[in-house]
Write an enzyme that holds these catalytic residues in place. Structure first.
Site: not given
Lengths: 176, 371
Positions: A111-112
């Site tokens: 989640k980047n």
């Protein structure tokens, strides 16, 4: 000391040897820095080295490897990701390997934004030949987290930009 | 039946310790003061956004009416040291963005000719910098607003969305590190609002892009066609409010909007309050502290916050309150600065005594800092 600590120390020693010709550029925080961070040694050393390499604009295999390590310490650092892209282009690296690199980063934390932006950049460069890989990659992530926002965005982008719609209704049916 | 795997046979887990029944303001102040002095090494991974971490601490202390403990002059000097400056005035039209860097990591000194060859300044850090300066009462007449506003326009794309930064030396390498355009539109509107000038952006185009982001279910996604999301919905509604396209407290005035479907938005937002009292970011996600702000603020802007079940929301938030001060994302976890800050803003929206009232569309306290 467990295995991972040993690996970390070995990695640090290797980097110091590899970069012995470069003077690291320390961070200049000024006289009264606010919210200072208690950086670990490896982080400080790596980023001091990155600053020097970036300032000199060294576009070499060892610089590429340095960005890999810097990203592992700070996957949100867009300056490092951007410089990595500059090096990849300068060295004309086979970008199929870069898909594997982003996969390994996503195993840590998927989640980047920077990671997904990088993946999109690679896919765009590879073009339609990467379509099935991208659909497979997002499918795998969605099987672990059905509401993964980045994965859905990427999948939508792949379909709109590179194609691959043929099986999409079937895929939706499977999920439903 | 194998009792080792049969869940009906497993002994119940011990009940969680009872949550405190009140907002522990003093502990939160101490937590922020500790963070102000030194962030634990785990924050290394957020190094690139250090200015944002400072914003959470300083704005947090301000919300908790405890700003007296910081050295405002030192803060001003430090924040201003992140500003990207053109060498000469004429350079502000060279296509770069002259805002603030988020940390030393993206900031490099000019070359020997004084040219800022690498400029990693970013819209997000620019918002944080200006917000901090406003909060500590810095005189904005001393800020080079013109460079910021003029160069900001370079970040707005033809379809109205904003990108965050250029951050590239080779102009042939197109770079847009942030696909979260919804967020960036909100930051640009907030920057213009704080600098009291809309010359930094084309509001009409931004409005068009934002309205295309409203989904069939009433919420807003980060880009047109993407899933409705609590954070994206806040950014859309707050930007429209800041730009003057949405009236304050629409619902109480029984008004509608030509730009957004308010009824659907209201429905979607209220449905985000879950059975445990907390707010979720999307359907079927767990309640998370920060959405009490992202969605709570949307409802406040629309005038629909009277429909929130305040008591159960407070109850949920208090299960995320840490005994060390601060708030965590989920109940019973360790606190982090981001969820702590949005926990404080949520409590401010709940009119918690001892907290400064919040400007919902800017996400910082009103009035005390002369906003």
């Amino acid at each position: 000391m467990d295995d991972s600590d040993g690996e970390e120390v070995a990695g640090q020693a290797h980097r110091r040897a590899e970069w012995s010709d470069v003077t690291p550029l320390p961070q200049n925080d000024g006289p009264s820095p606010v919210v200072p961070i208690a950086y670990k040694d490896d982080f400080t050393e790596t980023m001091d080295l990155f600053r020097a390499v970036f300032h000199a604009q060294e576009r070499s295999p060892r610089a590429l490897s340095l960005t890999s390590h810097a990203i592992s310490l700070n996957p949100g650092n867009y300056t490092v990701w951007q410089f990595r892209r500059v090096i990849l282009e300068a060295l004309n690296v086979d970008l199929l390997g870069e898909l594997d690199f982003t996969q390994s980063v996503s195993n840590g934390n998927s989640k980047n934004y920077q990671l997904w932006h990088h993946r999109r950049w690679v896919a765009e460069k590879l073009g339609a030949s990467s379509t099935s890989k991208e659909l497979e990659f997002t499918k795998k992530i969605l099987s672990l987290d059905a509401k993964h926002y980045h994965a859905w965005s990427h999948r939508q982008w792949v379909l709109q930009s590179l194609g691959g719609w043929e099986d999409e209704l079937n895929y939706c049916d499977d999920l439903l | 039946m194998d009792s080792e795997t049969d869940p009906l046979d497993s002994s119940p887990s011990p009940p969680p310790p009872p949550s405190p029944a009140f907002f522990e303001r003093d502990r939160h102040v101490m937590f922020l003061q500790m963070m102000y002095q030194l962030l634990p090494y785990q924050y290394q991974t957020q190094e690139i956004n250090r200015l944002t971490l400072a914003y959470f601490v300083i704005s947090g202390l301000h919300l908790l009416q405890s700003l007296h403990s910081i050295d405002k002059d030192a803060v001003a000097d430090w924040v201003l040291s992140f500003q990207a400056r053109p060498r000469v005035k004429g350079e502000i039209n060279n296509g770069q963005f002259y805002g603030f860097h988020g940390s030393r990591t993206s900031q490099f000194p000019p070359d020997d000719n004084g040219i800022l060859v690498h400029n990693g300044s970013h819209l997000a850090s620019t918002y944080c910098a200006l917000a901090i300066l406003k909060i500590i009462g810095y005189d904005f007449a001393n800020i080079d607003s013109e460079s910021i506003l003029t160069s900001m326009r370079n970040l707005q794309q033809p379809d109205g969305r904003f990108i965050g930064t250029f951050d590239c030396m080779d102009s042939s390498v197109h770079c847009t590190p942030d696909p979260c355009h919804g967020l960036l539109n909100d930051l640009s509107a907030a920057i213009c609002s704080m600098l009291e000038s809309w010359s930094g952006m084309d509001r009409e185009k931004a409005k068009e892009y934002i309205s295309n982001c409203q989904s069939y279910d009433g919420g807003f996604g980060l880009t047109p066609g993407s899933e409705s999301h609590g954070g994206a919905t806040y950014c859309a509604v707050a930007s429209l409010r800041l730009m003057g396209f949405v009236e304050d407290d629409l619902l109480s005035k029984n008004e509608s909007s030509s730009i957004i479907n308010v009824q659907l938005l209201l429905d979607w937002s209220l449905q985000r309050q879950a059975a445990d009292g907390g707010f979720q970011g999307r359907p079927n996600k767990d309640s998370d502290t920060c959405y009490a702000f992202w969605i709570g603020a949307v409802l406040r802007i629309l005038g629909g916050d009277k429909f929130i079940e305040d008591k159960s929301l407070r109850g949920f938030l208090l299960t995320c309150q840490s005994e060390f001060g601060g708030f965590s994302k989920f109940p019973g976890q360790l606190p982090d600065l981001y969820h702590s800050y949005y926990g404080y803003t949520a409590f401010s929206l709940l009119d918690e005594p001892g907290l400064n009232p919040l400007c919902a569309e800017l996400g910082i306290a009103i009035a005390t800092a002369g906003i």
